[in-house]
Design an enzyme around this catalytic site. Sequence first.
Site, PDB file in Angstrom:
ATOM      1  N   GLY A   6       0.824  -1.200   0.000  1.00 23.69           N
ATOM      2  CA  GLY A   6       0.000   0.000   0.000  1.00 23.69           C
ATOM      3  C   GLY A   6       0.863   1.256   0.000  1.00 23.69           C
ATOM      4  N   SER A 103       6.007  -5.299   2.043  1.00 23.91           N
ATOM      5  CA  SER A 103       6.044  -4.009   1.366  1.00 23.91           C
ATOM      6  C   SER A 103       5.738  -2.873   2.334  1.00 23.91           C
ATOM      7  CB  SER A 103       5.083  -4.028   0.166  1.00 23.91           C
ATOM      8  OG  SER A 103       5.364  -2.968  -0.708  1.00 23.91           O
ATOM      9  N   TYR A 104       4.625  -2.115   2.133  1.00 21.82           N
ATOM     10  CA  TYR A 104       4.328  -1.016   3.043  1.00 21.82           C
ATOM     11  C   TYR A 104       3.999  -1.506   4.447  1.00 21.82           C
ATOM     12  CZ  TYR A 104       3.254   3.784   4.291  1.00 21.82           C
ATOM     13  OH  TYR A 104       3.306   5.022   4.871  1.00 21.82           O
ATOM     14  N   ASP A 307      12.880  -9.288  -6.563  1.00 20.90           N
ATOM     15  CA  ASP A 307      12.046  -8.094  -6.475  1.00 20.90           C
ATOM     16  C   ASP A 307      12.853  -6.850  -6.808  1.00 20.90           C
ATOM     17  OD1 ASP A 307      10.069  -6.225  -5.820  1.00 20.90           O
ATOM     18  OD2 ASP A 307      10.612  -6.227  -3.693  1.00 20.90           O
ATOM     19  N   HIS A 359       8.440  -9.969  -5.195  1.00 15.31           N
ATOM     20  CA  HIS A 359       7.993  -9.103  -4.108  1.00 15.31           C
ATOM     21  C   HIS A 359       7.067  -9.833  -3.135  1.00 15.31           C
ATOM     22  CE1 HIS A 359       7.399  -5.091  -2.429  1.00 15.31           C
ATOM     23  NE2 HIS A 359       6.090  -5.255  -2.459  1.00 15.31           N
TER      24      HIS A 359
END
Length: 387
Positions: A6, A103-104, A307, A359
């Site tokens: 996100g 990720s976020y 990634d 990722h």
Amino acid sequence: MFFNIGPGCSSIGYGEAEELGPFYPEKGNKPSLKLNEFAWNKAANLLFVESPVGVGFSYTNTTNDFNLLGDTFTANDSYNFLNNWFKRFPQFKSHDFYITGESYAGHYVPQLAELIFDRNKEASKEDFINLKGFLIGNALLDDETDQTGMIDYAWDHAVISDKVYRDVKKNCNFSLVERSDDCQKALDEYFAVYNLIDMYSLYAPDCPQDFAANRSTNSSRNKQLPESWHKKPTGYDPCAEHYTDSYLNRPDVQQALHANVTNIPYPWTHCNDNITSWSDSPPSILPLMKKLVAGGLRIWVFSGDNDGRIPVTSTRLTLRKLGLKIIQDWTPWYSNLQVGGWTITYDGLMFVTIRGAGHQVPTFKPKEALLMLNRFLANQTMPYKAF
């Protein structure tokens, strides 16, 4: 508890439906479900959270909430949700509790962990959450090292030219918030390459455009696409997002899930484009990581090494910047007879690379990802010998 990318993307759409949940949507004129042999619920109870509010089928009765979204708002929302969830399901209250994501979630997870860690010091028995640690992958942790490593990785993996690499290095200072015009121009050239290949998995095929454009139709052209076009021998299917999209927009599926009860006036999507403002996002999570390491939480950071978005190069620079003592340096670990990746054991933190993963690590290397989860939960190092 699992969080996804996100800000603004779905833990159900990505994490549950395409990575580590018990079922995957599969292709067909009316997409159905198939079992995930390496689902993480084989190791633990799973709780997928749509965060922040507005993602997926989540909603708010307070319209102004969308103007307040940010890291602090999201952490508080998640904490309040957890407290209410444990009151609704008290049978899980005594269980060890772990947070994970990618990720976020490099922001979401440590920030929620810190909030629980601090509140637990004064919490009543009813509100105490039995937090033991967290596990985050290809995680956004430090803007300077994340961006530096992203450029270095692209050059080292023959994605960008020497000229683009030199232009970015010459014109960009990633320790600064503001970018110069020359820096932005160089970065535009860098990002243009990822219109051609998948930034999130450098060596994976793209979903054919014809397939993507006609995913909801009964097209004879679709039927003629050979399997090899969009499926690697490992079983990875780059069109999986389209199966999920079709499945979760079916009225009968929404009814069965008790979802979209508010009749959201737009289709379900993996990421909500209506989330356009984000009020706070600190440039570095490292001070918080140091605090939680010192607090004795079990912390693992992992990285799929294919990634390009938050590559292994970035994470290595970030962890070096964290400044922890190395207990055991670069060591191979094994998945059966094959090298699965490498580890570095720090004083208070474990770093694991997963060889050949993009990722979303469980999507590309589901067997290895489940092995890693089991070792994390058991507080054991990765297997250092073939088995």
